[in-house]
Design a protein around this motif. Structure first.
Motif, PDB file in Angstrom:
ATOM      1  N   ASP A  17      41.298  -3.849  55.239  1.00  0.00           N
ATOM      2  CA  ASP A  17      40.377  -3.543  54.160  1.00  0.00           C
ATOM      3  C   ASP A  17      40.446  -4.656  53.122  1.00  0.00           C
ATOM      4  N   ILE A  18      39.301  -5.033  52.581  1.00  0.00           N
ATOM      5  CA  ILE A  18      39.289  -6.121  51.592  1.00  0.00           C
ATOM      6  C   ILE A  18      39.606  -5.619  50.187  1.00  0.00           C
ATOM      7  N   ILE A  19      40.041  -4.374  50.070  1.00  0.00           N
ATOM      8  CA  ILE A  19      40.413  -3.866  48.751  1.00  0.00           C
ATOM      9  C   ILE A  19      41.564  -4.666  48.153  1.00  0.00           C
ATOM     10  N   ASP A  20      42.390  -5.278  49.026  1.00  0.00           N
ATOM     11  CA  ASP A  20      43.501  -6.107  48.558  1.00  0.00           C
ATOM     12  C   ASP A  20      43.141  -7.593  48.524  1.00  0.00           C
ATOM     13  N   GLY A  21      41.871  -7.910  48.741  1.00  0.00           N
ATOM     14  CA  GLY A  21      41.440  -9.297  48.631  1.00  0.00           C
ATOM     15  C   GLY A  21      41.386 -10.014  49.969  1.00  0.00           C
ATOM     16  N   PHE A  22      41.099 -11.310  49.889  1.00  0.00           N
ATOM     17  CA  PHE A  22      40.976 -12.164  51.069  1.00  0.00           C
ATOM     18  C   PHE A  22      42.153 -13.136  51.127  1.00  0.00           C
ATOM     19  N   GLU A  23      42.484 -13.577  52.325  1.00  0.00           N
ATOM     20  CA  GLU A  23      43.558 -14.553  52.482  1.00  0.00           C
ATOM     21  C   GLU A  23      43.112 -15.959  52.100  1.00  0.00           C
ATOM     22  N   GLN A  24      41.819 -16.236  52.154  1.00  0.00           N
ATOM     23  CA  GLN A  24      41.302 -17.568  51.861  1.00  0.00           C
ATOM     24  C   GLN A  24      41.098 -17.741  50.347  1.00  0.00           C
ATOM     25  N   THR A  25      41.191 -18.979  49.903  1.00  0.00           N
ATOM     26  CA  THR A  25      40.988 -19.283  48.481  1.00  0.00           C
ATOM     27  C   THR A  25      40.028 -20.442  48.256  1.00  0.00           C
ATOM     28  N   ASP A  26      39.509 -21.055  49.324  1.00  0.00           N
ATOM     29  CA  ASP A  26      38.643 -22.213  49.148  1.00  0.00           C
ATOM     30  C   ASP A  26      37.468 -22.198  50.123  1.00  0.00           C
ATOM     31  N   ALA A  27      36.916 -21.019  50.388  1.00  0.00           N
ATOM     32  CA  ALA A  27      35.792 -20.918  51.306  1.00  0.00           C
ATOM     33  C   ALA A  27      34.542 -21.541  50.692  1.00  0.00           C
ATOM     34  N   ASP A  28      33.667 -22.042  51.557  1.00  0.00           N
ATOM     35  CA  ASP A  28      32.419 -22.655  51.098  1.00  0.00           C
ATOM     36  C   ASP A  28      31.335 -21.623  50.832  1.00  0.00           C
ATOM     37  N   ALA A  29      31.443 -20.455  51.457  1.00  0.00           N
ATOM     38  CA  ALA A  29      30.448 -19.399  51.274  1.00  0.00           C
ATOM     39  C   ALA A  29      31.064 -18.072  51.699  1.00  0.00           C
ATOM     40  N   LEU A  30      30.461 -16.986  51.211  1.00  0.00           N
ATOM     41  CA  LEU A  30      30.988 -15.656  51.516  1.00  0.00           C
ATOM     42  C   LEU A  30      29.829 -14.679  51.593  1.00  0.00           C
ATOM     43  N   PHE A  31      29.894 -13.771  52.575  1.00  0.00           N
ATOM     44  CA  PHE A  31      28.854 -12.750  52.743  1.00  0.00           C
ATOM     45  C   PHE A  31      29.503 -11.380  52.850  1.00  0.00           C
ATOM     46  N   LEU A  32      29.014 -10.441  52.037  1.00  0.00           N
ATOM     47  CA  LEU A  32      29.543  -9.076  52.034  1.00  0.00           C
ATOM     48  C   LEU A  32      28.485  -8.116  52.569  1.00  0.00           C
ATOM     49  N   ASP A  33      28.849  -7.369  53.598  1.00  0.00           N
ATOM     50  CA  ASP A  33      28.020  -6.287  54.115  1.00  0.00           C
ATOM     51  C   ASP A  33      28.873  -5.029  54.074  1.00  0.00           C
ATOM     52  N   VAL A  34      29.097  -4.530  52.859  1.00  0.00           N
ATOM     53  CA  VAL A  34      29.928  -3.352  52.629  1.00  0.00           C
ATOM     54  C   VAL A  34      29.170  -2.392  51.722  1.00  0.00           C
ATOM     55  N   ARG A  35      29.639  -1.156  51.666  1.00  0.00           N
ATOM     56  CA  ARG A  35      28.895  -0.111  50.963  1.00  0.00           C
ATOM     57  C   ARG A  35      28.867  -0.318  49.456  1.00  0.00           C
ATOM     58  N   THR A  36      29.990  -0.750  48.873  1.00  0.00           N
ATOM     59  CA  THR A  36      30.066  -0.912  47.409  1.00  0.00           C
ATOM     60  C   THR A  36      30.520  -2.338  47.076  1.00  0.00           C
ATOM     61  N   PRO A  37      29.671  -3.332  47.263  1.00  0.00           N
ATOM     62  CA  PRO A  37      30.099  -4.720  47.063  1.00  0.00           C
ATOM     63  C   PRO A  37      30.538  -5.030  45.640  1.00  0.00           C
ATOM     64  N   TRP A  38      30.039  -4.286  44.650  1.00  0.00           N
ATOM     65  CA  TRP A  38      30.426  -4.529  43.258  1.00  0.00           C
ATOM     66  C   TRP A  38      31.914  -4.263  43.020  1.00  0.00           C
ATOM     67  N   ASP A  39      32.547  -3.467  43.879  1.00  0.00           N
ATOM     68  CA  ASP A  39      33.975  -3.189  43.719  1.00  0.00           C
ATOM     69  C   ASP A  39      34.853  -4.381  44.106  1.00  0.00           C
ATOM     70  N   TYR A  40      34.278  -5.382  44.779  1.00  0.00           N
ATOM     71  CA  TYR A  40      35.077  -6.483  45.319  1.00  0.00           C
ATOM     72  C   TYR A  40      34.709  -7.836  44.710  1.00  0.00           C
ATOM     73  N   LEU A  41      33.922  -7.835  43.647  1.00  0.00           N
ATOM     74  CA  LEU A  41      33.455  -9.098  43.092  1.00  0.00           C
ATOM     75  C   LEU A  41      34.608  -9.959  42.574  1.00  0.00           C
ATOM     76  N   HIS A  42      35.657  -9.323  42.031  1.00  0.00           N
ATOM     77  CA  HIS A  42      36.787 -10.111  41.537  1.00  0.00           C
ATOM     78  C   HIS A  42      37.521 -10.792  42.683  1.00  0.00           C
ATOM     79  N   HIS A  43      37.556 -10.154  43.859  1.00  0.00           N
ATOM     80  CA  HIS A  43      38.155 -10.787  45.030  1.00  0.00           C
ATOM     81  C   HIS A  43      37.273 -11.921  45.560  1.00  0.00           C
TER      82      HIS A  43
END
Length: 301
Positions: A154-180
């Motif tokens: 689950d991405i509730i604990d964030g992502f392992e990457q820190t320097d990605a060039d782009a990111l796409f979210l297809d999740v139910r509540t994307p606003w909950d993960y904006l800080h990640h």
């Protein structure tokens, strides 16, 4: 000439298309008869072979559209019309690192892998184990995925990457993960989101107001085909219409100096005033509650 193990499109005169793998004993059985796999293996792409009833079938090499539409599904997939725009807006290509969450059945993952090529990298997150495994099966089935790293979490604990060039979210509540999201990508990175309802779009836009996001676009992609008859050219009766809202943005720190140089019309000034009023009300509510700062929930590094 198709090799054993290859995926092939077989098209009938009635317009039916079959996506088949060239394997011994995997003969095509359909209303037009039986098409022996040995005949297919001996044919060239672009030629015709016949069933035992004498019906011709055309042998074609599958495109990425065929692969995306042919994945085994246990979830709603993202359609090719949306995938094409997503890949263009995110700049998917060689040498770039793209993060995706969640993987679902893997239709977008297949396309991301295809467009990224050998030097690109795709990191896809899926919380549910059955979809995580299905995504890998579909990648292997499509003959891609060597550049894909999967994460069953689950991405509730964030992502392992820190320097990605782009990111796409297809999740139910994307606003909950904006800080990640902010912590996972480079400054200036392209971001994309997919949600099905207008309520979700509004919540996501409100969430992005307080973070380092700019160049925001909300859109939907529609396809209306036309009947290919030269002397009676007109649209078809049906179209592929709304399948989801696409939201794109950039990870961009805001600045008062930048805003001071913007030219706003009457409507834009009213919208900006309303935004500032919402932000002030949110700050006032937080101060009134004397809420302690939560570093993990904010956008600060």
């Amino acid at each position: 000439m198709p090799a054993y193990g290859d995926l092939v499109i077989l098209q009938s005169p009635r317009g039916k298309r079959y996506l088949r793998r060239v394997e011994e004993g995997n003969d095509l059985h359909c209303q037009e008869g039986v098409l022996p796999m040995a005949d297919l293996a001996a044919a060239e792409y672009g030629t015709e072979i016949r069933t035992r009833q004498g019906v011709p079938f055309r042998v074609q090499r599958p495109t990425i559209t065929d692969l995306v539409k042919g994945v085994k599904r246990q979830t709603q997939i993202i359609y090719p019309k949306d995938i094409a725009y997503i890949c263009m807006r995110l700049g998917v290509g060689p040498g770039r690192t793209i993060i995706e969450a969640g993987s679902g059945s893997g239709s977008l993952t297949v396309a991301l892998s295809w467009f990224s090529g050998p030097t690109g990298r795709v990191c896809t997150y899926e919380a549910r184990e059955e979809f995580y495994k299905l995504c890998r099966r579909n990648l292997d089935w499509a003959g891609v995925g060597q550049n894909v790293t999967q994460f069953n979490r689950d991405i509730i604990d964030g992502f392992e990457q820190t320097d990605a060039d782009a990111l796409f979210l297809d999740v139910r509540t994307p606003w909950d993960y904006l800080h990640h999201v902010v912590r996972a990508v480079k400054p200036g990175a392209a971001l994309g989101f997919l949600v099905p309802t207008v309520d979700q779009v509004s919540k996501l836009l409100h969430g992005m107001e307080t973070g380092p996001f700019d160049d925001i676009e909300v859109c939907e992609v529609l396809i209306r085909r036309w009947k290919p008859v030269a002397d009676r050219l007109r649209p078809e009766d049906r179209m592929i219409a709304h399948t989801g809202f696409l939201i794109f943005a950039r990870h961009q720190e805001r600045s008062d100096e930048w805003d001071s140089f913007r030219t706003l019309g009457t409507r834009e000034r009213k919208q900006e005033a309303a935004r500032q009023e919402r932000l002030a009300a949110a700050r006032g509510a937080a101060d009134a509650a004397d809420a302690p700062a939560d570093d993990d929930a904010g956008f600060e590094e």
